[in-house]
Enzyme design. Structure first.
Site, PDB file in Angstrom:
ATOM      1  CE  LYS A  49     -18.216  18.684   1.765  1.00 13.75           C
ATOM      2  NZ  LYS A  49     -19.198  19.395   1.527  1.00 13.75           N
ATOM      3  CE1 TYR A 276      12.993   6.369   4.176  1.00 14.62           C
ATOM      4  CE2 TYR A 276      10.420   7.031   5.259  1.00 14.62           C
ATOM      5  CZ  TYR A 276      11.414   5.659   4.277  1.00 14.62           C
ATOM      6  OH  TYR A 276      11.038   4.752   3.667  1.00 14.62           O
TER       7      TYR A 276
END
Ligand SMILES: *Cc1c(COP(=O)(O)O)cnc(C)c1O
Length: 383
Positions: A49, A276
């Site tokens: 998965k 940032y």
């Protein structure tokens, strides 16, 4: 070295992006074989998965088929259909719940259904009858996770319904452990006991027992009495253990390296902030390099101010808050050149950075690190 790349947009010759995952097919093969040997004679359902825990769904499925896996397990219908469209022929169990009107798609693509209520069995039987197909079904029993499945204490009616329906081929019955990777096995043993009580139904009614399976990686490693007819290894197949405390009874190796290259070099002067928010600045002049990977690739922003990378075998800290597509690495006074390799996950000389390290820096578990590595990062297979 024969490269095979699994990427939605570009082929191997066109790859210009230096950031990539390298997946070692030999290591995956060895991990698979070690697990198989350890659990024999139990059958194997490798769990693929979430893009095979980031390793690339299609190529890993092809490998599992080459290795004669008995089943493949994925979470959602789309993953199963994708595998059928790529020619995978072995049985595929969709572990997640049925939703809406998916049943005809399961039948059309010969995918095995997880049934988790009598109502779902009714629908499956009816639609399979209309399509003149026998639906392949595994029953899901909830033995202590309160997620999906019929409770162990009221499962008899569910089993009776499944065995009476003529358009349903009852191929398996399964449950799932909530704590199998813990040091304390008490809850795992309780769940196994509950599952075995449910399974007594088949013996009691002299009905052939379908494939019984419950073990995930933690249980495969620690509670072999839970192997039953088949096991479902997920994370350990990729060489990562499900927890730090789990007994490492099978020596699996990481199959994946996350690599990039240095694309920019500069000196950062003392007091000049990086990134940032200007969350960090050196207090002396440093050398730094820029690497084209960021949280948009799944190199999680929550690792800011903690993560380290390897360049030429040396560990260096990532500076400042991560960007979406770039990070800045503080190399102090060392010499690093454009196009030098940067290891985000992997081993080089005496140093290594593991999936577990990233999980610790991000305050999460290794599963989340692996499954977050974006499809924007090309997967390159070392055959
Ligand atoms: C994910 C999953 C597994 C595999 O779990 P690991 O801990 O990765 O081994 C097994 N069974 C089910 C139902 C799952 O959802």
């Amino acid at each position: 070295m024969n490269n095979y790349v699994n990427h939605p947009v570009i082929s191997v010759d066109e790859i210009i992006r230096p950031t990539r995952l390298e997946i070692d097919i030999k290591v995956l093969t060895e991990n698979y074989n070690k697990i198989k040997e350890y659990v024999a004679p139990a059958k194997m359902m490798p769990i693929l998965k979430a893009n095979a825990y980031g390793h690339g769904l299609v190529r890993v499925a092809q490998l599992m088929e080459e290795l004669s896996a008995d089943y493949i397990g994925v979470a959602v219908l789309e993953e199963g259909i994708l595998l059928r469209e790529h020619g995978i022929k072995i049985p595929i169990l969709i572990l997640g719940g049925l939703w809406g009107n998916q049943i005809p798609l399961f039948l059309k693509h010969d995918l095995t259904i997880t049934a988790s209520s009598i109502g779902k069995l009714d629908q499956i039987n009816e639609l399979a009858g209309q399509m003149k197909i026998r639906a392949k079904v595994h029953l899901k029993i909830d033995t202590g996770m309160e997620r999906l499945g019929v409770h162990y204490y009221s499962a008899d009616k569910f089993l009776e319904t499944a065995v009476k329906y003529s358009n349903i081929s009852l191929d398996g019955i399964f449950s799932h452990f909530a704590n199998s990777e813990k040091e304390d096995f008490a809850y795992t043993r309780l769940q196994l006991e509950r599952f075995n009580e449910v399974l007594y139904f088949f013996e009691k009614h002299s009905i052939k027992t379908p494939l019984r399976h419950i073990s995930n990686s933690g249980a495969i490693l620690q509670t072999p009495e839970a192997n039953l007819d088949m096991v479902r290894p997920g994370i350990m197949l990729y060489g990562v253990y499900p927890s730090a405390e789990v007994a490492k009874t099978i020596p699996v190796m990481p199959a994946l390296k996350w690599k990039s290259l240095v694309v920019y070099f500069k000196v950062i002067k003392a007091g000049h902030p990086v990134g940032y928010g200007s969350t960090w600045a050196p207090d002396h002049d440093i050398r730094a390099v820029t690497v084209p990977v960021g949280y948009g690739d799944g190199y999680l922003r929550s690792m800011s101010h903690k993560a380290e990378v390897l360049i030429k075998g040396n560990r260096y800290p990532v500076a400042g808050t991560f960007s979406m597509d770039q990070i800045v690495v503080n190399i102090e006074n060392d010499s690093v050149y454009n196009a030098d390799e940067v290891l985000l996950i992997g081993e080089d000389g005496n140093n290594k950075i593991t999936v577990e390290d990233l999980a610790k820096w991000a305050g999460t578990i290794p599963y989340e690190i692996l499954t977050n590595i974006n499809t924007r990062v090309p997967r390159v297979y070392i055959e």
